[in-house]
Write an enzyme that holds these catalytic residues in place. Structure first.
Site, PDB file in Angstrom:
ATOM      1  N   CYS A 127     -16.744  -1.222  -3.445  1.00 28.03           N
ATOM      2  CA  CYS A 127     -15.441  -0.730  -3.483  1.00 28.03           C
ATOM      3  C   CYS A 127     -14.638  -1.449  -4.195  1.00 28.03           C
ATOM      4  O   CYS A 127     -13.750  -1.108  -4.922  1.00 28.03           O
ATOM      5  CB  CYS A 127     -15.129  -0.436  -1.813  1.00 28.03           C
ATOM      6  SG  CYS A 127     -15.388  -2.020  -0.948  1.00 28.03           S
ATOM      7  N   HIS A 235      -7.922  -1.558   0.368  1.00 27.49           N
ATOM      8  CA  HIS A 235      -8.178  -2.991  -0.201  1.00 27.49           C
ATOM      9  C   HIS A 235      -7.060  -3.475  -1.005  1.00 27.49           C
ATOM     10  O   HIS A 235      -6.551  -2.535  -1.779  1.00 27.49           O
ATOM     11  CB  HIS A 235      -9.634  -2.971  -1.093  1.00 27.49           C
ATOM     12  CG  HIS A 235     -10.852  -2.785  -0.037  1.00 27.49           C
ATOM     13  ND1 HIS A 235     -10.697  -3.001   1.342  1.00 27.49           N
ATOM     14  CD2 HIS A 235     -12.081  -3.041  -0.370  1.00 27.49           C
ATOM     15  CE1 HIS A 235     -12.054  -2.736   1.881  1.00 27.49           C
ATOM     16  NE2 HIS A 235     -12.783  -2.634   1.000  1.00 27.49           N
TER      17      HIS A 235
END
Length: 327
Positions: A127, A235
């Protein structure tokens, strides 16, 4: 087009189903999960899909054109080769195949051409790697990249639904921690995954090797520090980059980022809470000069969408476009 979503009741699997709708992928879709989740109903195009049992008797013999796997590395090692042998294109979200030199590691906006004429297993990158290479894709194309130093600030959803549950429980007063190595509420944890002999943890190793494979450039040096933070989704990354060839000025870099596919430049304050929850873009901002040929910036993306499900469905769509499959 016949599509299977495996691990459909997890965080990423549910989002894969939603992305198939959002990206308007047409065809027959079936959802699979373990015995614990078989029989559950999942929303699908205004109706419902019944989750089917995934077991050793799962049908592989030419049943599916695409298999989206979001059920972990061990299961992927068992089922992905079988599905590929049955002529399905398998898009796997785990780390099981990322290091295999025979398996393409794909971010379609960067190296989607690898999918031309390819059949077999395709690896979905980590990710944090996905949003990093998306942010730097046009920079790399223009000037190359010599070195990246990155610190990540990774949401608890990156550890799955149990990570979310642990943060929520601690917010209500629980002190127990099982998913994370320390309390995550009101805390940051500067290690994601086990630590190797060289001091780098598992998540950091992924970020060292994956950009090289995606850009097709083994000379890139990447030095990450990966940190878990008490954020639900999204994130963030603080990135220093040194290019291989000189650029004229910072405005050139800014313009390159603006032109990077599925990257959005943000002049204002950029946070995971305000930008990541319902977006499939990678947001970049806070660009600063760090001397000749070097700059720093900040990026934010939804880790379940951009960092997993969105990229997987983008791989499916790009593969279908390049290889003549129906939409």
């Amino acid at each position: 087009m016949r599509i299977a979503v495996v691990g459909a009741t997890g965080e990423v699997g549910r989002e894969m189903l939603r992305q198939l709708e959002l990206q308007d992928v047409r065809g027959e879709v079936r959802a699979f999960a373990s015995a614990r989740s078989a029989g559950k109903k999942l929303p699908w195009r205004g109706g419902e899909l019944t989750v089917e049992l995934l077991d050793e008797a799962w049908p592989f013999d030419g049943v599916f054109d695409y298999v989206l796997l979001a059920a972990g590395g061990e299961l992927s090692k068992r089922f992905a080769p079988r599905a590929a042998a049955a002529k399905a294109t398998v898009i796997d979200n785990s780390s099981a195949w990322r290091g295999d030199p025979a398996v393409p590691l794909v971010v379609p906006e960067v190296n989607g051409g690898l999918l031309q004429g390819y059949r077999g297993i395709v690896a979905n990158p980590n990710c944090s790697t996905i949003q990093l290479v998306l942010s730097l894709s046009e920079v790399y194309r223009r000037w190359g990249i010599k070195e990246i130093v990155v610190s990540t600030y990774q949401a608890v959803s990156g550890a799955g639904h149990r990570g979310i549950e642990e943060l929520l429980a601690q917010e209500k007063g629980a002190t127990e921690h099982k998913k994370f190595p320390a309390q995550i509420w009101r805390n940051v944890i500067p290690q994601i995954g086990g630590e190797g002999k060289d001091g780098f943890c598992e998540e950091e190793v992924k970020m060292i090797v994956e950009p090289r494979k995606i850009f097709g450039d083994g000379s890139i040096e990447c030095w990450p520090t990966t940190v878990r933070v008490p954020v639900m989704y999204g994130h963030s990354e603080s990135v220093f980059c040194r290019t291989a060839r000189p650029f004229e000025n910072l405005e050139e870099v800014r313009e390159a980022m603006r032109q990077s596919p599925n990257v959005v430049w943000e002049d204002g304050l950029l946070t995971p809470l305000t930008h990541a929850p319902e977006s499939d873009a990678t947001f970049v901002g806070r660009l600063r000069s760090c001397g000749a040929g070097a700059f720093s910036f900040w990026n934010v993306a939804n880790n379940i969408r951009v960092g997993a499900a969105t990229n997987a469905v983008r791989i499916l769509r790009r593969h279908a476009e390049l290889n003549g499959a129906a939409k």
